[in-house]
Design a protein around this motif. Structure first.
Motif, PDB file in Angstrom:
ATOM      1  N   CYS A  56       0.809  -1.226   0.000  1.00  0.00           N
ATOM      2  CA  CYS A  56       0.000   0.000   0.000  1.00  0.00           C
ATOM      3  C   CYS A  56       0.840   1.272   0.000  1.00  0.00           C
ATOM      4  CB  CYS A  56      -0.926   0.005   1.208  1.00  0.00           C
ATOM      5  SG  CYS A  56      -2.208  -1.259   1.171  1.00  0.00           S
ATOM      6  N   GLU A  57       2.014   1.223   0.629  1.00  0.00           N
ATOM      7  CA  GLU A  57       2.737   2.460   0.893  1.00  0.00           C
ATOM      8  C   GLU A  57       4.103   2.568   0.226  1.00  0.00           C
ATOM      9  OE1 GLU A  57       2.942   3.177   5.091  1.00  0.00           O
ATOM     10  OE2 GLU A  57       0.839   2.627   5.424  1.00  0.00           O
ATOM     11  N   CYS A  58       4.620   1.460  -0.315  1.00  0.00           N
ATOM     12  CA  CYS A  58       5.980   1.476  -0.855  1.00  0.00           C
ATOM     13  C   CYS A  58       5.987   0.998  -2.304  1.00  0.00           C
ATOM     14  CB  CYS A  58       6.893   0.556  -0.033  1.00  0.00           C
ATOM     15  SG  CYS A  58       6.988   0.976   1.718  1.00  0.00           S
ATOM     16  N   ARG A  59       7.072   1.277  -2.972  1.00  0.00           N
ATOM     17  CA  ARG A  59       7.293   0.719  -4.303  1.00  0.00           C
ATOM     18  C   ARG A  59       8.133  -0.548  -4.116  1.00  0.00           C
ATOM     19  NH1 ARG A  59      10.783   3.241  -9.303  1.00  0.00           N
ATOM     20  NH2 ARG A  59      10.483   1.501 -10.734  1.00  0.00           N
ATOM     21  N   VAL A  60       7.468  -1.699  -4.165  1.00  0.00           N
ATOM     22  CA  VAL A  60       8.128  -2.976  -3.921  1.00  0.00           C
ATOM     23  C   VAL A  60       8.545  -3.581  -5.256  1.00  0.00           C
ATOM     24  CG1 VAL A  60       7.969  -5.167  -2.698  1.00  0.00           C
ATOM     25  CG2 VAL A  60       6.526  -3.258  -1.996  1.00  0.00           C
ATOM     26  N   VAL A  61       9.802  -4.036  -5.324  1.00  0.00           N
ATOM     27  CA  VAL A  61      10.349  -4.553  -6.572  1.00  0.00           C
ATOM     28  C   VAL A  61      11.100  -5.851  -6.291  1.00  0.00           C
ATOM     29  CG1 VAL A  61      10.583  -2.272  -7.643  1.00  0.00           C
ATOM     30  CG2 VAL A  61      12.473  -3.205  -6.274  1.00  0.00           C
ATOM     31  N   SER A  62      11.372  -6.595  -7.340  1.00  0.00           N
ATOM     32  CA  SER A  62      12.250  -7.754  -7.200  1.00  0.00           C
ATOM     33  C   SER A  62      13.673  -7.258  -6.973  1.00  0.00           C
ATOM     34  CB  SER A  62      12.203  -8.625  -8.456  1.00  0.00           C
ATOM     35  OG  SER A  62      12.785  -7.930  -9.551  1.00  0.00           O
ATOM     36  N   LEU A  63      14.525  -8.138  -6.474  1.00  0.00           N
ATOM     37  CA  LEU A  63      15.919  -7.748  -6.259  1.00  0.00           C
ATOM     38  C   LEU A  63      16.566  -7.340  -7.572  1.00  0.00           C
ATOM     39  CD1 LEU A  63      18.232  -7.461  -4.268  1.00  0.00           C
ATOM     40  CD2 LEU A  63      18.702  -9.914  -4.522  1.00  0.00           C
ATOM     41  N   ALA A  64      16.301  -8.084  -8.631  1.00  0.00           N
ATOM     42  CA  ALA A  64      16.885  -7.753  -9.939  1.00  0.00           C
ATOM     43  C   ALA A  64      16.412  -6.392 -10.429  1.00  0.00           C
ATOM     44  CB  ALA A  64      16.530  -8.841 -10.956  1.00  0.00           C
ATOM     45  N   ASP A  65      15.108  -6.127 -10.331  1.00  0.00           N
ATOM     46  CA  ASP A  65      14.580  -4.842 -10.796  1.00  0.00           C
ATOM     47  C   ASP A  65      15.090  -3.694  -9.938  1.00  0.00           C
ATOM     48  OD1 ASP A  65      13.228  -6.060 -12.839  1.00  0.00           O
ATOM     49  OD2 ASP A  65      11.276  -6.032 -11.837  1.00  0.00           O
ATOM     50  N   GLY A  66      15.223  -3.928  -8.641  1.00  0.00           N
ATOM     51  CA  GLY A  66      15.740  -2.885  -7.759  1.00  0.00           C
ATOM     52  C   GLY A  66      17.166  -2.515  -8.084  1.00  0.00           C
ATOM     53  N   LEU A  67      18.000  -3.516  -8.321  1.00  0.00           N
ATOM     54  CA  LEU A  67      19.400  -3.239  -8.672  1.00  0.00           C
ATOM     55  C   LEU A  67      19.495  -2.545 -10.025  1.00  0.00           C
ATOM     56  CD1 LEU A  67      21.029  -6.562  -7.442  1.00  0.00           C
ATOM     57  CD2 LEU A  67      21.190  -4.306  -6.379  1.00  0.00           C
ATOM     58  N   ARG A  68      18.655  -2.989 -10.942  1.00  0.00           N
ATOM     59  CA  ARG A  68      18.647  -2.340 -12.266  1.00  0.00           C
ATOM     60  C   ARG A  68      18.238  -0.870 -12.136  1.00  0.00           C
ATOM     61  NH1 ARG A  68      15.144  -5.418 -14.315  1.00  0.00           N
ATOM     62  NH2 ARG A  68      16.655  -7.053 -14.806  1.00  0.00           N
ATOM     63  N   ALA A  69      17.262  -0.593 -11.304  1.00  0.00           N
ATOM     64  CA  ALA A  69      16.764   0.774 -11.157  1.00  0.00           C
ATOM     65  C   ALA A  69      17.804   1.705 -10.557  1.00  0.00           C
ATOM     66  CB  ALA A  69      15.504   0.774 -10.293  1.00  0.00           C
ATOM     67  N   ILE A  70      18.508   1.232  -9.521  1.00  0.00           N
ATOM     68  CA  ILE A  70      19.474   2.149  -8.889  1.00  0.00           C
ATOM     69  C   ILE A  70      20.705   2.358  -9.757  1.00  0.00           C
ATOM     70  CG2 ILE A  70      18.691   1.632  -6.554  1.00  0.00           C
ATOM     71  CD1 ILE A  70      21.137  -0.118  -6.152  1.00  0.00           C
ATOM     72  N   HIS A  71      20.957   1.478 -10.710  1.00  0.00           N
ATOM     73  CA  HIS A  71      22.131   1.639 -11.560  1.00  0.00           C
ATOM     74  C   HIS A  71      21.835   2.307 -12.900  1.00  0.00           C
ATOM     75  CE1 HIS A  71      23.925  -1.346  -8.781  1.00  0.00           C
ATOM     76  NE2 HIS A  71      25.018  -0.684  -9.055  1.00  0.00           N
ATOM     77  N   GLU A  72      20.565   2.276 -13.311  1.00  0.00           N
ATOM     78  CA  GLU A  72      20.260   2.774 -14.657  1.00  0.00           C
ATOM     79  C   GLU A  72      19.368   4.000 -14.696  1.00  0.00           C
ATOM     80  OE1 GLU A  72      18.614  -0.415 -16.907  1.00  0.00           O
ATOM     81  OE2 GLU A  72      20.454  -1.635 -16.860  1.00  0.00           O
ATOM     82  N   SER A  73      18.793   4.383 -13.564  1.00  0.00           N
ATOM     83  CA  SER A  73      17.853   5.504 -13.620  1.00  0.00           C
ATOM     84  C   SER A  73      17.991   6.406 -12.412  1.00  0.00           C
ATOM     85  CB  SER A  73      16.412   4.986 -13.717  1.00  0.00           C
ATOM     86  OG  SER A  73      16.074   4.279 -12.542  1.00  0.00           O
ATOM     87  N   GLN A  74      17.405   7.572 -12.529  1.00  0.00           N
ATOM     88  CA  GLN A  74      17.354   8.521 -11.425  1.00  0.00           C
ATOM     89  C   GLN A  74      16.092   8.214 -10.612  1.00  0.00           C
ATOM     90  OE1 GLN A  74      19.773  10.857 -10.972  1.00  0.00           O
ATOM     91  NE2 GLN A  74      18.895  11.554  -9.049  1.00  0.00           N
ATOM     92  N   LEU A  75      16.260   7.702  -9.403  1.00  0.00           N
ATOM     93  CA  LEU A  75      15.098   7.320  -8.608  1.00  0.00           C
ATOM     94  C   LEU A  75      14.342   8.544  -8.107  1.00  0.00           C
ATOM     95  CD1 LEU A  75      16.360   4.346  -6.406  1.00  0.00           C
ATOM     96  CD2 LEU A  75      15.188   4.283  -8.595  1.00  0.00           C
ATOM     97  N   ARG A  76      13.034   8.434  -8.122  1.00  0.00           N
ATOM     98  CA  ARG A  76      12.192   9.492  -7.585  1.00  0.00           C
ATOM     99  C   ARG A  76      11.577   9.098  -6.251  1.00  0.00           C
ATOM    100  NH1 ARG A  76      10.763  13.389 -11.471  1.00  0.00           N
ATOM    101  NH2 ARG A  76      11.611  12.929 -13.527  1.00  0.00           N
ATOM    102  N   GLN A  77      11.634   7.805  -5.925  1.00  0.00           N
ATOM    103  CA  GLN A  77      11.114   7.339  -4.649  1.00  0.00           C
ATOM    104  C   GLN A  77      11.911   6.113  -4.211  1.00  0.00           C
ATOM    105  OE1 GLN A  77       7.245   5.669  -6.816  1.00  0.00           O
ATOM    106  NE2 GLN A  77       7.292   5.012  -4.687  1.00  0.00           N
ATOM    107  N   PRO A  78      11.932   5.822  -2.912  1.00  0.00           N
ATOM    108  CA  PRO A  78      12.669   4.650  -2.430  1.00  0.00           C
ATOM    109  C   PRO A  78      12.061   3.349  -2.949  1.00  0.00           C
ATOM    110  CG  PRO A  78      12.095   6.145  -0.628  1.00  0.00           C
ATOM    111  CD  PRO A  78      11.329   6.590  -1.819  1.00  0.00           C
ATOM    112  N   LEU A  79      12.900   2.323  -3.064  1.00  0.00           N
ATOM    113  CA  LEU A  79      12.465   1.001  -3.467  1.00  0.00           C
ATOM    114  C   LEU A  79      12.678   0.024  -2.314  1.00  0.00           C
ATOM    115  CD1 LEU A  79      14.185   0.795  -6.990  1.00  0.00           C
ATOM    116  CD2 LEU A  79      11.900   1.673  -6.434  1.00  0.00           C
ATOM    117  N   VAL A  80      11.859  -1.022  -2.259  1.00  0.00           N
ATOM    118  CA  VAL A  80      11.991  -2.058  -1.240  1.00  0.00           C
ATOM    119  C   VAL A  80      11.957  -3.419  -1.920  1.00  0.00           C
ATOM    120  CG1 VAL A  80      11.000  -3.111   0.835  1.00  0.00           C
ATOM    121  CG2 VAL A  80      10.856  -0.630   0.510  1.00  0.00           C
TER     122      VAL A  80
END
Length: 281
Positions: A56-80
């Motif tokens: 309900c409150e967080c952007r939950v991602v798989s470990l692979a998607d989370g690692l891809r996001a922090i390395h390839e894009s400018q995050l606008r919100q935290p990931l879990v």
């Protein structure tokens, strides 16, 4: 006292998260109802509330998607991201229905000899019921959308205490075995008990893993070494308030101090097999 300190730290933690969002990886082990408190176990009811909050409150991602996001894009919100260690059978029977209910992806790190049913985690001793996943159940999990299987070695040893050849076998051979069992590549590794040094980092990299998780606390950013990703441990003492504080990062400074003490103790030999004292926070 720790919770009071976390509440004081909370505004600063939220500011840091807003300025530099990253990937927070949650560390679970068991989801079960036990007659006594166990640091590695979260009750199904509490786990369900936590997954509902994440959904309900967080952007939950798989470990692979989370690692891809922090390395390839400018995050606008935290990931879990959610992870489980050791490969307990209740990850399938108790945790999976809850994960699917709230569409929460998860990575489950299995120990191959546990899956063989040849050994089990020494923490729990003999049990009338099967404690760990077998290979058929690991295959079921691997075929479940949103579930990723990772390696947690062959025997769950203290890797820094092993000769290099044996440590390499634990790290590399476990990956080969899991891949042959599930018919999928295994990209992620988990250090047993979080024990690692420069040699273990090198061996994990040489074994072809994309990333590895530790027990060091905190958030992961683009600058974080992918071979020693930080995680946040969740226990059954984490009620709704404590869970929210952990997700916000309010416990991170306290946990960093405790982890530094644990690392110092382990460097001196305390808390390892054969040591005269056990010093774990």
């Amino acid at each position: 006292m720790r919770r009071l300190l976390a509440q004081i730290i909370l505004p600063y933690a939220r500011l840091c998260t807003w300025v530099q969002p990253g990937l927070r990886i949650l560390m679970y082990h068991r989801v079960a109802t036990l007659p006594h408190y166990d640091q590695l176990t979260v009750s199904p009811a509490r786990f369900a509330r936590q997954m509902e909050k994440l959904a309900c409150e967080c952007r939950v991602v798989s470990l692979a998607d989370g690692l891809r996001a922090i390395h390839e894009s400018q995050l606008r919100q935290p990931l879990v991201a959610v992870t489980f260690d050791d490969g307990y059978r209740d990850n399938l029977t108790e945790a999976l229905p809850i994960l699917r209910r709230y569409a929460v992806p998860a990575t489950i790190f299995v120990t191959t000899r546990f899956c063989d049913q040849a050994e089990s985690h020494p923490r729990y001793g003999p049990s009338p019921q099967r404690l760990h996943l077998d290979w058929d159940e690991v295959a079921v999990l691997a075929a479940t959308p949103g579930v990723t299987i990772g390696s947690h070695t062959l025997h769950h040893p203290y890797l820094p205490t092993l000769p290099e050849a044996q440590a390499r076998e634990e790290i590399s051979q476990s990956r080969t075995i899991i891949e042959s069992r599930i018919g999928q590549p295994v990209a992620f590794f988990c250090y047993p008990s979080g024990d690692l040094g420069p040699r273990e980092l090198r061996l994990v990299h040489e074994s072809g893993y994309a990333a590895a998780v530790s027990v060091a606390p905190g958030v992961n950013y683009r600058s974080t070494d992918p071979m020693k990703l930080r995680r946040t441990e969740i226990t059954d003492r984490d009620d709704d308030e404590a869970f929210a504080l952990k997700i916000a990062g309010a416990f991170d400074p306290i946990h960093r101090l405790l982890h530094a003490r644990r690392t110092w103790n382990f460097a001196r030999g305390y808390g390892r097999p054969g040591a005269q004292t056990t010093a774990r926070p």
